[in-house]
Design an enzyme around this catalytic site. Sequence first.
Site, mmCIF file in Angstrom:
data_model
loop_
_atom_site.group_PDB
_atom_site.id
_atom_site.type_symbol
_atom_site.label_atom_id
_atom_site.label_comp_id
_atom_site.label_asym_id
_atom_site.label_seq_id
_atom_site.Cartn_x
_atom_site.Cartn_y
_atom_site.Cartn_z
ATOM 1 N N LYS A 51 7.524 -0.698 0.801
ATOM 2 C CA LYS A 51 6.107 -0.513 1.131
ATOM 3 C C LYS A 51 5.792 -1.113 2.500
ATOM 4 O O LYS A 51 5.009 -0.541 3.272
ATOM 5 C CB LYS A 51 5.222 -1.153 0.055
ATOM 6 C CG LYS A 51 3.719 -1.017 0.317
ATOM 7 C CD LYS A 51 3.282 0.451 0.421
ATOM 8 C CE LYS A 51 1.828 0.596 0.839
ATOM 9 N NZ LYS A 51 0.875 0.266 -0.225
ATOM 10 N N ALA A 52 6.425 -2.245 2.840
ATOM 11 C CA ALA A 52 6.211 -2.835 4.161
ATOM 12 C C ALA A 52 6.699 -1.889 5.256
ATOM 13 O O ALA A 52 6.046 -1.727 6.294
ATOM 14 C CB ALA A 52 6.920 -4.184 4.257
#
Length: 244
Positions: free
Chosen positions: A186-187
């Site tokens: 997700k980062a």
Amino acid sequence: MTAANPTPPTAGEARPGRVAFIGLGTMGLPMALNLVRAGFQVAGYNRSPQKTERFAAQGGIAADSVAAAVKDAQVVITIVPDSPDVEAVLLGEDGVFAHAAPGALVIDMSTVRPETARAVATEGAARGFRVLDAPVSGGEPGAVAGTLSIMVGGAEADVEAARPVLEAMGSTVVRVGPSGAGQTVKAANQLIVAGNIQLVAEALVFLEAHGVDTERAFTVLGGGMAGSTVLERKSEREGLSRGE
């Protein structure tokens, strides 16, 4: 706790297990409603009771506390703003781990630090829970449509056990590695999206400075290698701003 009347299963169909959903915000509410529409019995809790009432009005079960929401739940889903919120909801004295039945599948769908995901997974396992980190991408439109991309970290067997629930909320559900891997991916997603937004904004300024019809420009750009979800969403907003 105010109960709703979910649609009964058809003859010969087993009722899905009970799901607790903690966090009925911009993303959480439509996600929880998609679970209800998929036939799950869902108990929802939010710190703002008005949101819980909205959920109950559309077929969910309103819970007035985390403890009430997770009672008898086979699956617990949390989606809250940040790492401290996840820690409070899962690890707090009034949190999920203190009240859910051991063996429950706990899926945190918030966007938090990978180390937070690993820490709560370790603590959850020590208390007998199966914990996954499963952040999402697709924004509110994806949450409403049930087309989210869900990146999942955790044990493979637990991801497969969670798949029927996750697939009611997303069209792309992929295990990307062990605990914390979902948050790491997700980062990376956020890096790509942030860069794309900046470039689209600069391109828009450039087009407007040269008197180009931006709506038509976005249409042709979207059909080539410059196409992206960010460009598509911005193009839709341009149309709305013109009253179209």
